[in-house]
Design a protein around this motif. Structure first.
Motif, mmCIF file in Angstrom:
data_model
loop_
_atom_site.group_PDB
_atom_site.id
_atom_site.type_symbol
_atom_site.label_atom_id
_atom_site.label_comp_id
_atom_site.label_asym_id
_atom_site.label_seq_id
_atom_site.Cartn_x
_atom_site.Cartn_y
_atom_site.Cartn_z
ATOM 1 N N ASN A 82 43.123 54.555 35.328
ATOM 2 C CA ASN A 82 43.231 53.202 35.871
ATOM 3 C C ASN A 82 44.385 53.258 36.870
ATOM 4 O O ASN A 82 45.553 53.320 36.483
ATOM 5 C CB ASN A 82 43.527 52.194 34.758
ATOM 6 N N SER A 86 41.826 50.623 41.143
ATOM 7 C CA SER A 86 40.491 51.178 41.033
ATOM 8 C C SER A 86 40.453 52.074 39.810
ATOM 9 O O SER A 86 41.462 52.231 39.105
ATOM 10 C CB SER A 86 40.129 51.977 42.290
ATOM 11 N N TRP A 116 34.174 47.776 43.505
ATOM 12 C CA TRP A 116 33.177 46.832 43.005
ATOM 13 C C TRP A 116 33.615 45.403 43.266
ATOM 14 O O TRP A 116 34.717 45.154 43.758
ATOM 15 C CB TRP A 116 32.938 47.051 41.509
ATOM 16 N N THR A 185 30.882 54.660 31.463
ATOM 17 C CA THR A 185 31.336 53.268 31.371
ATOM 18 C C THR A 185 31.848 52.928 29.975
ATOM 19 O O THR A 185 32.655 52.003 29.827
ATOM 20 C CB THR A 185 30.216 52.292 31.767
ATOM 21 N N LEU A 188 35.736 53.191 29.811
ATOM 22 C CA LEU A 188 36.596 52.259 30.541
ATOM 23 C C LEU A 188 37.503 51.452 29.622
ATOM 24 O O LEU A 188 38.645 51.139 29.988
ATOM 25 C CB LEU A 188 35.737 51.318 31.390
ATOM 26 N N PHE A 253 32.980 47.322 34.575
ATOM 27 C CA PHE A 253 34.130 47.588 35.436
ATOM 28 C C PHE A 253 34.987 46.335 35.610
ATOM 29 O O PHE A 253 36.214 46.402 35.654
ATOM 30 C CB PHE A 253 33.665 48.113 36.798
#
Length: 312
Positions: A82, A86, A116, A185, A188, A253
């Protein structure tokens, strides 16, 4: 060596670069202010991203296929971070390379970053095509081999061919997904706070990120980094065919990543708006216009058959 490379890249992507404090989400430091707070390059005439107007794209016969080396190697990914603006995956640049496609030499990918919007409510690709903005944009930052994987050296040299970025649009779909995007994902949530990072232990390759995407069709132009200090040292390759990713995975995200430690400010809309083209030319593969169309071919076949039948 790997530790030094990762440290260098993390510093490059931090929202405080060379003493410049920038952001995406505050009026005083978002991308509209970058030309005034990072004046050395961000107010230049060859900035990125851009809107690609397909009617103005010119053909270039030299834009051939690429030779991708190491893109099936599942040991190239080092960690995922992180980066305060981004999500970035750092790569072992010594294991991967790209050449061909009219690039002036061999380039070593060093990191993958993603931009995004805000879940399904707004899109967030940096580049647009005829005004269309995609859900997300994946970018692979690569450095010319003469700099031995050192991005800072390429920037210090102010070499207009020092960096190459390979960009993929990501399109949100409702299709079920079982590929690597599900696993990626799911990570995350473990890097939700700024600066958090974890090693990538799942088997992932660069090819698996854009499996099935046609990498022989793309746009090419000269531009800049899309974050301060916006150095105009990038050869951009923007692939035409998007990666299809389930919208629910894209939403992670915006919901799982945050810009502050107490997790009250979600990481959303982390893209720079499109910049003026200023006379630059966007090129792509030459379309063969000499081949007869299927309609013309069928018509010619019918006429030929009628003429032959009249002779007998």
């Amino acid at each position: 060596m790997i530790f030094l490379l990762v440290t260098c890249l993390a510093a490059l992507l931090s929202p405080s670069v060379h003493g410049v404090d920038w952001c995406y989400h505050k009026p005083e430091c978002n991308f509209t202010t970058w030309p005034t707070i990072a004046t050395q390059f961000c107010n230049g005439s060859k900035q990125s991203p851009i809107n690609i107007v397909t009617a103005s794209v010119q053909g270039n016969a030299n834009l051939t296929s690429f030779n991708f080396t190491g893109f099936d190697d599942n040991s190239t990914f080092l960690n995922i971070v992180n980066s305060d603006g981004s999500v970035v995956a750092n790569l072992n640049s010594s294991k991967v390379a790209v050449q061909g496609g009219d690039l002036p030499g061999l380039y070593n990918p060093t990191q993958v970053s993603i931009h995004w919007g805000n879940s399904s409510s707004s899109n967030g690709s940096e580049h647009t095509v005829d005004g269309k903005q995609y859900s997300m944009e994946l970018q692979i930052l690569s450095v010319h081999s003469k700099y031995n994987g050192n991005v800072s050296a390429a920037l210090a040299a102010n070499d207009s061919t020092g960096l190459a970025v390979f960009s993929f649009f990501i399109e949100g779909t409702q299709q079920n997904q079982t590929n690597i995007w599900v696993n990626l994902t799911s990570i995350l949530q473990f890097i939700s706070r700024p600066g958090a990072q974890i090693p990538i232990l799942i088997p992932v390759t660069l090819n698996s990120l854009f499996e099935g995407v046609d990498r022989t069709k793309y746009y090419r132009y000269r531009g800049s980094l899309t974050t301060p200090t916006c150095n105009e040292v990038v050869i951009w390759t923007v692939f035409k065919q998007p990666i299809n990713v389930n919208q629910n995975l894209i939403n992670r995200f915006s919901t799982d990543l945050f810009l502050n430690a107490d997790k009250t400010v979600q990481m959303t809309n982390n893209f720079r708006g499109v910049q003026p083209l200023n006379g630059r030319v966007v090129t792509s593969q030459v379309v063969n216009s000499t081949a007869p169309s299927s309609v013309a071919t069928s018509t010619l076949s019918i006429i030929t058959a009628l003429l032959l039948s009249s002779l007998f």
